[in-house]
Each structure stands twice: as structure tokens, then as C-alpha cells.
Design an enzyme around this catalytic site. Structure first.
Site, PDB file in Angstrom:
ATOM      1  N   ASP A  65      15.742 -12.322   0.296  1.00 19.80           N
ATOM      2  CA  ASP A  65      15.729 -11.040   0.992  1.00 19.80           C
ATOM      3  C   ASP A  65      15.340  -9.953   0.005  1.00 19.80           C
ATOM      4  O   ASP A  65      16.098  -9.655  -0.926  1.00 19.80           O
ATOM      5  CB  ASP A  65      17.102 -10.765   1.598  1.00 19.80           C
ATOM      6  CG  ASP A  65      17.103  -9.556   2.528  1.00 19.80           C
ATOM      7  OD1 ASP A  65      16.198  -8.700   2.406  1.00 19.80           O
ATOM      8  OD2 ASP A  65      18.014  -9.459   3.364  1.00 19.80           O
ATOM      9  N   ASN A  92       3.241  -6.985   1.692  1.00 19.74           N
ATOM     10  CA  ASN A  92       3.030  -7.079   3.131  1.00 19.74           C
ATOM     11  C   ASN A  92       4.332  -7.082   3.928  1.00 19.74           C
ATOM     12  O   ASN A  92       4.345  -6.644   5.073  1.00 19.74           O
ATOM     13  CB  ASN A  92       2.245  -8.360   3.447  1.00 19.74           C
ATOM     14  CG  ASN A  92       2.290  -8.709   4.916  1.00 19.74           C
ATOM     15  OD1 ASN A  92       1.684  -8.040   5.751  1.00 19.74           O
ATOM     16  ND2 ASN A  92       3.026  -9.754   5.262  1.00 19.74           N
ATOM     17  N   TYR A 156      10.019   4.171  11.530  1.00 20.90           N
ATOM     18  CA  TYR A 156       9.082   3.136  11.099  1.00 20.90           C
ATOM     19  C   TYR A 156       7.784   3.778  10.621  1.00 20.90           C
ATOM     20  O   TYR A 156       7.268   3.445   9.548  1.00 20.90           O
ATOM     21  CB  TYR A 156       8.794   2.167  12.244  1.00 20.90           C
ATOM     22  CG  TYR A 156       7.590   1.292  11.992  1.00 20.90           C
ATOM     23  CD1 TYR A 156       7.652   0.236  11.089  1.00 20.90           C
ATOM     24  CD2 TYR A 156       6.370   1.531  12.645  1.00 20.90           C
ATOM     25  CE1 TYR A 156       6.539  -0.558  10.842  1.00 20.90           C
ATOM     26  CE2 TYR A 156       5.262   0.741  12.400  1.00 20.90           C
ATOM     27  CZ  TYR A 156       5.348  -0.291  11.497  1.00 20.90           C
ATOM     28  OH  TYR A 156       4.248  -1.068  11.244  1.00 20.90           O
ATOM     29  N   LYS A 160       5.817   3.832   6.718  1.00 17.10           N
ATOM     30  CA  LYS A 160       4.429   3.485   6.433  1.00 17.10           C
ATOM     31  C   LYS A 160       3.673   4.678   5.860  1.00 17.10           C
ATOM     32  O   LYS A 160       2.789   4.519   5.001  1.00 17.10           O
ATOM     33  CB  LYS A 160       3.748   2.967   7.700  1.00 17.10           C
ATOM     34  CG  LYS A 160       4.312   1.631   8.167  1.00 17.10           C
ATOM     35  CD  LYS A 160       4.231   0.562   7.065  1.00 17.10           C
ATOM     36  CE  LYS A 160       4.630  -0.802   7.545  1.00 17.10           C
ATOM     37  NZ  LYS A 160       4.521  -1.840   6.489  1.00 17.10           N
TER      38      LYS A 160
END
Length: 255
Positions: A65, A92, A156, A160
Site C-alpha cells: 500500500d 500511475n 479527486y 490531479k
């Protein structure tokens, strides 16, 4: 870049790919391995990683993790102990979270940033001494929503957006070391992300259909289409390209 050219370029190079158990990460691990690289595929699910590794020789796996404090250093150490160096880091791994503001909690926000922002940062830090020696490359995987608003999933999108700013800032910071840092920003792409967010299957299908209708080219992306650009950005032939975020979204950004 032909298969033969790619194989010559990545032969004996060491590539770390996170989130390699499915989707874009699996496609990237396979693409780099097919191009001759030694690949360390990283993810939380041992079975999914093993399934990736079985598809092509040259892929080793590390299950852990990335949100745990000691895991980023352990990942890089594993690659170096196995192959002696790191040439490319592909950040990624990440999670999608539908979280309307009215339902936001500190723990959910912290968890999202820890995986999508902190983990890539600590991996890059751990890999940095090795990337300096190889004059290597970092490729981050953002999202078209890193620079587009996303109602009901703003946190979210914010993670990014942070990753894209890290990409540009690291590119300047690491340029004297001849380390290149770029990112891809995929639009809606076939993966397990929506199901992993805990959504019912019928809701997932509805979202996928809605997304496909909203994209000018009329469909969601395929993981391999993103993976091919990860190879291009990591290719030393792209040696004058750094600090860029390449959007791959079927034209969605144009709307």
C-alpha cells in the site's frame, strides 16, 4: 516508434510502474516489458499483480500500500536490489472518489491526497538518487479532470491538479540533473476505477455510457492507448521534452 525501435530503446532499462494490477498500469507494465525493459509492477493486490506478470516475461511485482510511510522507499529499494538502478518511474496508482462537498470528511480527503499526491511524491523522492545517475525520467498519470471542473468529485480533481503542478515544478527543479518530468492526462478510460469506488454495476454502466456520449470521438479510451504515450514520454528520444501534460481524452477538453 516501431516495436523494433522501442525494444532497442528500452532494453535493459529499469521501469517502476505503480497501479500495475489493472487498467492503464497493467497496460504500461506490459508495454515497457515488451519493449525490452525490466519492469517492477507495484500495487496493493498480489493476485492482480501476478496476473499482470504472467502475461509477459520481464515483469517482477511488489505488493504494498503506497500510502504506508515505508512502502515508497521499499519499492525503489526492491528495484535497485534486483536490477541495480532505476531509469523510469511511472506514477500511475491512484483512486477516484465521488464526494459531494456536503459529504466530504477529513479522513476521506486525507486518504485521497495520500494516495494520489503524497505517494507519487515520496516515490519520486526515493527514486531521485538513482534517476540522477541514469538521467532518467518521471511520468505521472493525471486526468483530464486535473484541469477541468468535476462536480461531486472536486477533491479527486484537486489531487490531479496538484499532480500536474508537481509535474511542472519538478521538471524545472530536476532539469539541472537532466531528469525529465512529464505527465499524461487521460479522459475516461476503461478500467476498474469506477467499480473500485464502490458504485453498483448498473451505475457504473450508466456513467460509462454517459461519458462515451460526451466525448467528441464517441467512446472511452483504452488502457493501451494511454500506455503507448507513457512509452513515448519516457523514451530518451524525447530528450528535449519536459514539464508537459499531454491530454488524451478523445477531444473532451475541447468542449
Amino acid at each position: 516508434m516501431s516495436h523494433r525501435d522501442a525494444e532497442a530503446v528500452f532494453a535493459d532499462r529499469v521501469v517502476v510502474v505503480t497501479g500495475a494490477g489493472s487498467g492503464i498500469g497493467r497496460a504500461a507494465a506490459l508495454a515497457f516489458a515488451r519493449a525490452g525493459a525490466h519492469v517492477l509492477g507495484v500495487g496493493r493486490r498480489q493476485e492482480a499483480l501476478d496476473a499482470t506478470a504472467r502475461q509477459y516475461p520481464g515483469i517482477a511485482v511488489f505488493a504494498g500500500d503506497l500510502r504506508a510511510d515505508d512502502v515508497p522507499d521499499a519499492v525503489v529499494r526492491s528495484a535497485v536490489e534486483r536490477w541495480g538502478k532505476v531509469d523510469v518511474l511511472v506514477n500511475n496508482a491512484g483512486a477516484t472518489a465521488l464526494m459531494p462537498l456536503a459529504e466530504a470528511t477529513a479522513s476521506r480527503i486525507d486518504d485521497l491526497f495520500r494516495l494520489n499526491v503524497t505517494a507519487p511524491s515520496l516515490l519520486a523522492r526515493a527514486a531521485l538518487p538513482h534517476l540522477r545517475r541514469t538521467r532518467g525520467s518521471i511520468v505521472n498519470v493525471s486526468s483530464t479532470y486535473g484541469h477541468r471542473p468535476l462536480p461531486n468529485a472536486a477533491h479527486y480533481a484537486a489531487t490531479k491538479s496538484a499532480l500536474e503542478q508537481l509535474t511542472r515544478s519538478w521538471a524545472l527543479e530536476l532539469a539541472p540533473d537532466r531528469i525529465r518530468v512529464n505527465a499524461v492526462a487521460p479522459g475516461p478510460t476503461e478500467s476498474d476505477a469506477l467499480a473500485s469506488a464502490g458504485l453498483p454495476s448498473e451505475v457504473v454502466e450508466q456513467i460509462k455510457n454517459d461519458e462515451a456520449r460526451s466525448i467528441p470521438l464517441g467512446r472511452r479510451g483504452e488502457p493501451g492507448e494511454v500506455a503507448s504515450w507513457l512509452l513515448r514520454l519516457a523514451d530518451p528520444a524525447s530528450g528535449w521534452l519536459t514539464g508537459q501534460v499531454l491530454t488524451l481524452d478523445g477531444g473532451l477538453e475541447l468542449l
